[in-house]
Design an enzyme around this catalytic site. Structure first.
Site, PDB file in Angstrom:
ATOM      1  N   ILE A  71     -28.996  15.627   3.267  1.00  0.00           N
ATOM      2  CA  ILE A  71     -29.574  14.529   2.476  1.00  0.00           C
ATOM      3  C   ILE A  71     -29.753  15.059   1.054  1.00  0.00           C
ATOM      4  CG2 ILE A  71     -31.586  13.038   2.149  1.00  0.00           C
ATOM      5  CD1 ILE A  71     -31.892  12.876   5.133  1.00  0.00           C
ATOM      6  N   SER A  81     -17.094  -2.911  -8.849  1.00  0.00           N
ATOM      7  CA  SER A  81     -18.126  -2.089  -8.204  1.00  0.00           C
ATOM      8  C   SER A  81     -19.421  -2.139  -9.002  1.00  0.00           C
ATOM      9  CB  SER A  81     -17.601  -0.656  -8.169  1.00  0.00           C
ATOM     10  OG  SER A  81     -18.638   0.245  -7.885  1.00  0.00           O
ATOM     11  N   ASP A 138       0.882  -1.183   0.000  1.00  0.00           N
ATOM     12  CA  ASP A 138       0.000   0.000   0.000  1.00  0.00           C
ATOM     13  C   ASP A 138       0.917   1.230   0.000  1.00  0.00           C
ATOM     14  OD1 ASP A 138      -3.245   0.335   1.193  1.00  0.00           O
ATOM     15  OD2 ASP A 138      -1.965   2.101   0.860  1.00  0.00           O
ATOM     16  N   ASN A 175     -22.839  -1.083  -1.646  1.00  0.00           N
ATOM     17  CA  ASN A 175     -22.331  -0.020  -0.763  1.00  0.00           C
ATOM     18  C   ASN A 175     -21.780  -0.584   0.548  1.00  0.00           C
ATOM     19  OD1 ASN A 175     -24.073   1.388  -2.730  1.00  0.00           O
ATOM     20  ND2 ASN A 175     -23.625   3.170  -1.459  1.00  0.00           N
ATOM     21  N   ASN A 197     -17.201  11.544   1.868  1.00  0.00           N
ATOM     22  CA  ASN A 197     -18.140  11.604   0.738  1.00  0.00           C
ATOM     23  C   ASN A 197     -19.301  10.666   0.979  1.00  0.00           C
ATOM     24  OD1 ASN A 197     -16.670  13.269  -1.224  1.00  0.00           O
ATOM     25  ND2 ASN A 197     -15.139  11.645  -1.074  1.00  0.00           N
ATOM     26  N   LYS A 211     -13.119   1.187 -13.231  1.00  0.00           N
ATOM     27  CA  LYS A 211     -13.541  -0.175 -12.853  1.00  0.00           C
ATOM     28  C   LYS A 211     -13.994  -0.950 -14.090  1.00  0.00           C
ATOM     29  CE  LYS A 211     -12.631   0.077  -8.595  1.00  0.00           C
ATOM     30  NZ  LYS A 211     -11.498  -0.676  -8.065  1.00  0.00           N
ATOM     31  N   ASN A 224      -4.316   6.669   1.135  1.00  0.00           N
ATOM     32  CA  ASN A 224      -5.635   6.850   1.769  1.00  0.00           C
ATOM     33  C   ASN A 224      -5.781   5.937   2.985  1.00  0.00           C
ATOM     34  OD1 ASN A 224      -8.135   8.197   1.828  1.00  0.00           O
ATOM     35  ND2 ASN A 224      -9.162   6.407   0.955  1.00  0.00           N
ATOM     36  N   LEU A 230     -22.150   8.189   2.850  1.00  0.00           N
ATOM     37  CA  LEU A 230     -23.222   8.455   3.806  1.00  0.00           C
ATOM     38  C   LEU A 230     -22.887   7.995   5.242  1.00  0.00           C
ATOM     39  CD1 LEU A 230     -26.128   9.408   4.270  1.00  0.00           C
ATOM     40  CD2 LEU A 230     -26.886   7.091   3.680  1.00  0.00           C
ATOM     41  N   ASP A 265     -25.661  11.068  -8.936  1.00  0.00           N
ATOM     42  CA  ASP A 265     -26.328  10.021  -8.140  1.00  0.00           C
ATOM     43  C   ASP A 265     -27.425   9.349  -8.945  1.00  0.00           C
ATOM     44  OD1 ASP A 265     -24.970   9.996  -5.750  1.00  0.00           O
ATOM     45  OD2 ASP A 265     -26.270  11.465  -4.768  1.00  0.00           O
ATOM     46  N   TYR A 324     -13.954   7.580 -12.114  1.00  0.00           N
ATOM     47  CA  TYR A 324     -13.684   6.466 -11.194  1.00  0.00           C
ATOM     48  C   TYR A 324     -14.404   5.199 -11.664  1.00  0.00           C
ATOM     49  CZ  TYR A 324     -14.583   3.247  -7.377  1.00  0.00           C
ATOM     50  OH  TYR A 324     -14.728   2.098  -6.642  1.00  0.00           O
ATOM     51  N   ASP A 340       4.274   2.430  -4.067  1.00  0.00           N
ATOM     52  CA  ASP A 340       3.255   2.836  -5.026  1.00  0.00           C
ATOM     53  C   ASP A 340       3.256   1.813  -6.162  1.00  0.00           C
ATOM     54  OD1 ASP A 340       1.804   4.117  -7.148  1.00  0.00           O
ATOM     55  OD2 ASP A 340       2.040   5.976  -6.011  1.00  0.00           O
TER      56      ASP A 340
HETATM   57  P1  NAD Z   1      -9.503   2.603   0.583  1.00  0.00           P
HETATM   58  O1  NAD Z   1      -9.111   3.910  -0.009  1.00  0.00           O
HETATM   59  O2  NAD Z   1      -9.787   2.544   2.029  1.00  0.00           O
HETATM   60  O3  NAD Z   1      -8.395   1.491   0.248  1.00  0.00           O
HETATM   61  C1  NAD Z   1      -7.632   1.525  -0.935  1.00  0.00           C
HETATM   62  C2  NAD Z   1      -6.164   1.439  -0.546  1.00  0.00           C
HETATM   63  O4  NAD Z   1      -5.362   1.453  -1.734  1.00  0.00           O
HETATM   64  C3  NAD Z   1      -5.711   2.619   0.312  1.00  0.00           C
HETATM   65  O5  NAD Z   1      -5.100   2.140   1.488  1.00  0.00           O
HETATM   66  C4  NAD Z   1      -4.709   3.366  -0.572  1.00  0.00           C
HETATM   67  O6  NAD Z   1      -3.672   3.956   0.185  1.00  0.00           O
HETATM   68  C5  NAD Z   1      -4.220   2.251  -1.493  1.00  0.00           C
HETATM   69  N1  NAD Z   1      -3.724   2.696  -2.802  1.00  0.00           N
HETATM   70  C6  NAD Z   1      -4.350   3.500  -3.705  1.00  0.00           C
HETATM   71  N2  NAD Z   1      -3.562   3.677  -4.804  1.00  0.00           N
HETATM   72  C7  NAD Z   1      -2.430   2.957  -4.587  1.00  0.00           C
HETATM   73  C8  NAD Z   1      -1.239   2.739  -5.342  1.00  0.00           C
HETATM   74  N3  NAD Z   1      -1.044   3.326  -6.524  1.00  0.00           N
HETATM   75  N4  NAD Z   1      -0.282   1.939  -4.817  1.00  0.00           N
HETATM   76  C9  NAD Z   1      -0.444   1.355  -3.611  1.00  0.00           C
HETATM   77  N5  NAD Z   1      -1.543   1.536  -2.841  1.00  0.00           N
HETATM   78  C10 NAD Z   1      -2.517   2.325  -3.329  1.00  0.00           C
HETATM   79  O7  NAD Z   1     -10.751   2.054  -0.258  1.00  0.00           O
HETATM   80  P2  NAD Z   1     -11.728   0.841   0.038  1.00  0.00           P
HETATM   81  O8  NAD Z   1     -13.058   1.391   0.347  1.00  0.00           O
HETATM   82  O9  NAD Z   1     -11.094  -0.112   0.970  1.00  0.00           O
HETATM   83  O10 NAD Z   1     -11.815   0.217  -1.416  1.00  0.00           O
HETATM   84  C11 NAD Z   1     -11.054  -0.917  -1.800  1.00  0.00           C
HETATM   85  C12 NAD Z   1     -11.373  -1.250  -3.246  1.00  0.00           C
HETATM   86  O11 NAD Z   1     -12.771  -1.503  -3.372  1.00  0.00           O
HETATM   87  C13 NAD Z   1     -11.062  -0.137  -4.248  1.00  0.00           C
HETATM   88  O12 NAD Z   1     -10.584  -0.722  -5.427  1.00  0.00           O
HETATM   89  C14 NAD Z   1     -12.408   0.501  -4.479  1.00  0.00           C
HETATM   90  O13 NAD Z   1     -12.474   1.131  -5.740  1.00  0.00           O
HETATM   91  C15 NAD Z   1     -13.321  -0.705  -4.412  1.00  0.00           C
HETATM   92  N6  NAD Z   1     -14.701  -0.372  -4.065  1.00  0.00           N
HETATM   93  C16 NAD Z   1     -14.962   0.334  -2.928  1.00  0.00           C
HETATM   94  C17 NAD Z   1     -16.272   0.685  -2.616  1.00  0.00           C
HETATM   95  C18 NAD Z   1     -16.581   1.513  -1.378  1.00  0.00           C
HETATM   96  O14 NAD Z   1     -17.649   2.131  -1.337  1.00  0.00           O
HETATM   97  N7  NAD Z   1     -15.729   1.552  -0.378  1.00  0.00           N
HETATM   98  C19 NAD Z   1     -17.333   0.272  -3.452  1.00  0.00           C
HETATM   99  C20 NAD Z   1     -17.029  -0.468  -4.594  1.00  0.00           C
HETATM  100  C21 NAD Z   1     -15.707  -0.794  -4.892  1.00  0.00           C
HETATM  101  N1  UDP Z   2     -25.704  10.843   0.674  1.00  0.00           N
HETATM  102  C1  UDP Z   2     -26.322  11.898   1.322  1.00  0.00           C
HETATM  103  N2  UDP Z   2     -25.544  12.719   2.098  1.00  0.00           N
HETATM  104  C2  UDP Z   2     -24.203  12.521   2.254  1.00  0.00           C
HETATM  105  C3  UDP Z   2     -23.598  11.414   1.606  1.00  0.00           C
HETATM  106  C4  UDP Z   2     -24.393  10.610   0.804  1.00  0.00           C
HETATM  107  O1  UDP Z   2     -27.524  12.118   1.189  1.00  0.00           O
HETATM  108  O2  UDP Z   2     -23.554  13.305   2.939  1.00  0.00           O
HETATM  109  C5  UDP Z   2     -26.529   9.951  -0.153  1.00  0.00           C
HETATM  110  C6  UDP Z   2     -26.095   9.938  -1.614  1.00  0.00           C
HETATM  111  O3  UDP Z   2     -26.742  10.976  -2.323  1.00  0.00           O
HETATM  112  C7  UDP Z   2     -26.541   8.532  -2.043  1.00  0.00           C
HETATM  113  C8  UDP Z   2     -26.422   7.692  -0.770  1.00  0.00           C
HETATM  114  O4  UDP Z   2     -26.371   8.625   0.318  1.00  0.00           O
HETATM  115  O5  UDP Z   2     -27.882   8.582  -2.417  1.00  0.00           O
HETATM  116  C9  UDP Z   2     -25.177   6.829  -0.750  1.00  0.00           C
HETATM  117  O6  UDP Z   2     -24.079   7.648  -1.060  1.00  0.00           O
HETATM  118  P1  UDP Z   2     -22.581   7.170  -0.919  1.00  0.00           P
HETATM  119  O7  UDP Z   2     -21.697   8.323  -1.327  1.00  0.00           O
HETATM  120  O8  UDP Z   2     -22.368   6.609   0.442  1.00  0.00           O
HETATM  121  O9  UDP Z   2     -22.462   5.965  -1.930  1.00  0.00           O
HETATM  122  P2  UDP Z   2     -22.663   5.878  -3.519  1.00  0.00           P
HETATM  123  O10 UDP Z   2     -23.912   5.084  -3.716  1.00  0.00           O
HETATM  124  O11 UDP Z   2     -22.713   7.263  -4.069  1.00  0.00           O
HETATM  125  O12 UDP Z   2     -21.453   5.123  -3.957  1.00  0.00           O
END
Ligand code: NAD
Ligand code: UDP
Length: 346
Positions: A220, A128, A34, A182, A201, A157, A38, A203, A301, A153, A61
């Site tokens: 909301i 995702s 990592d 989610n 960002n 994916k 983040n 909810l 959204d 973003y 990285d």
């Molecule tokens: P997160 O940001 O907590 O974890 C991602 C990690 O990757 C972080 O620790 C960051 O430091 C590391 N990272 C980013 N770019 C890097 C690089 N170039 N080299 C090395 N490390 C790097 O995010 P998360 O919520 O744990 O998400 C994990 C995965 O799941 C991601 O691929 C994200 O897109 C996917 N995902 C997340 C969600 C969500 O809502 N959390 C939903 C769908 C998919």
């Molecule tokens: N949302 C909200 N207020 C916030 C953050 C999110 O009303 O401060 C709403 C957002 O509009 C969406 C839902 O909560 O309808 C889930 O948002 P989130 O960003 O958690 O996930 P997303 O589905 O966008 O990946």
């Protein structure tokens, strides 16, 4: 039996850290990489206090080719990889699209490029539900069409899945893409959880931070959507349920149980919950009063999205188990623990 060594990219992040706990508890040996863009190295101590094992950690990285090559040269016994590392903020990706394409796609390409030649790539990939865009039909099944992404973003994916499909079809590689809905919640110990940098960002962390007074008011976004109460509907999946699905997917690949070398599964609960319902659940579970107000819709959204999880239920034998109340209680426990600890350190 010898333990498999698993490379976990992004393993100090939110979903990566919870999955690392499950992997260690299932007997795997981990190498976490990592760049901490983040996340924090402190998460490793959290993983250690839950499991009794501190996983090996390399800060790097993934875009750095020389360093990625070195990881595999110094660990020729890596059997498979779970690839979490990515930038994931939808809004930020509109501001910095090139950074998102560069980070998310170069990391994946380097992973595939330097995976040892002596055994084919085995990879579980974090995808995702964003790949379905604004779906025509609900619930969203794996047969639902892949739609144009709503953000750079989301597009990373979609492209990453295409890269993986092309790669798998021309090699002996094997991949399972897990399409998360989610993810929310935290480890029940309250030791690890979601720690967004700056203003959240998402909810759930916005709700827990508002309840603790870190944020003044939850906004909301939108109250006139075509949904039962006018607010957006999502499928909130517990992070531990999600973590368990990764262990199952990994075992499926390692045991060569796949039906095809590229598989993809929706991971959600199958239930849609509106933003207002989420606020009410939170107030009921925690007995906290939440300051909230309605605000205009947030750009990008989709009104409603939730999963058809039949494929994961039947083929992976996986099902989301935690109730929304349990998940919220864990998120709340984590937020309170974290803030207490932060105040101690001040
Ligand atoms: P997160 O940001 O907590 O974890 C991602 C990690 O990757 C972080 O620790 C960051 O430091 C590391 N990272 C980013 N770019 C890097 C690089 N170039 N080299 C090395 N490390 C790097 O995010 P998360 O919520 O744990 O998400 C994990 C995965 O799941 C991601 O691929 C994200 O897109 C996917 N995902 C997340 C969600 C969500 O809502 N959390 C939903 C769908 C998919
Ligand atoms: N949302 C909200 N207020 C916030 C953050 C999110 O009303 O401060 C709403 C957002 O509009 C969406 C839902 O909560 O309808 C889930 O948002 P989130 O960003 O958690 O996930 P997303 O589905 O966008 O990946």
């Amino acid at each position: 039996m010898k333990k498999h060594k698993i490379l976990v990219t992004g393993g100090t992040g939110y979903i990566g850290s919870h999955t690392s706990v499950e992997l260690i508890q299932a007997g795997y040996e981990l190498v976490i990489i990592d760049n901490l863009s983040n996340s924090s190295e402190k998460v490793l101590s959290g993983i250690e206090s839950i499991t009794g094992t501190k996983p090996e950690f390399i800060q790097l990285d993934m875009r750095d080719e020389a360093l990625m090559k070195q990881v595999f040269e110094s660990h020729p016994d890596i059997s498979a990889c779970i690839h979490f590392a990515a930038l994931k903020a939808v809004g930020e990706s509109h501001e910095k699209p090139l950074e998102y394409y560069d980070n998310n796609l170069k990391s994946l390409l380097n992973l595939l490029k330097f995976f040892p030649e002596h055994h084919p790539v085995k990879i579980v990939f974090s995808s995702s539900c964003t790949v379905y865009g604004n779906p025509d039909e609900l619930p969203v099944s794996e047969q639902s069409p892949i739609k144009p992404a709503m953000s750079p973003y989301g597009n990373t994916k979609r492209i990453a899945e295409e890269i993986l499909q092309d790669y798998v079809s021309s090699t002996k590689a094997a991949c399972i893409a897990l399409r998360y809905f989610n993810p929310i919640g935290a480890h029940p110990s309250g030791i690890i959880g979601e720690l967004p940098q700056g203003v959240p960002n998402n909810l759930m962390p916005f709700i827990t931070q508002t309840a603790l007074g870190v944020r003044e008011t939850l906004q909301i976004f939108g109250k006139d959507y075509d949904t039962p109460d006018g607010t957006c509907v999502r499928d909130y999946i517990d992070v531990l349920d999600l973590a368990k699905a990764h262990v199952i997917a990994l075992e499926r690949i390692l045991n060569k149980n796949q039906e095809t070398n590229y598989e993809f599964f929706n991971l959600g609960t199958g239930k849609g919950v509106s933003v207002l319902e989420m606020v009410n659940h939170f107030q009921d579970v925690t007995a906290q009063k939440l300051n909230y107000k309605f605000a205009p819709r947030r750009a990008g959204d989709v009104p409603s999205v939730y999963a058809d999880t039949t494929k994961a239920n039947q083929i992976l034998g996986w099902k989301a188990e935690k109730s929304i109340a349990e998940t919220i209680a864990n998120a709340w426990k984590w937020e309170m623990n974290y803030r207490k600890q932060e105040n101690h350190e001040k």
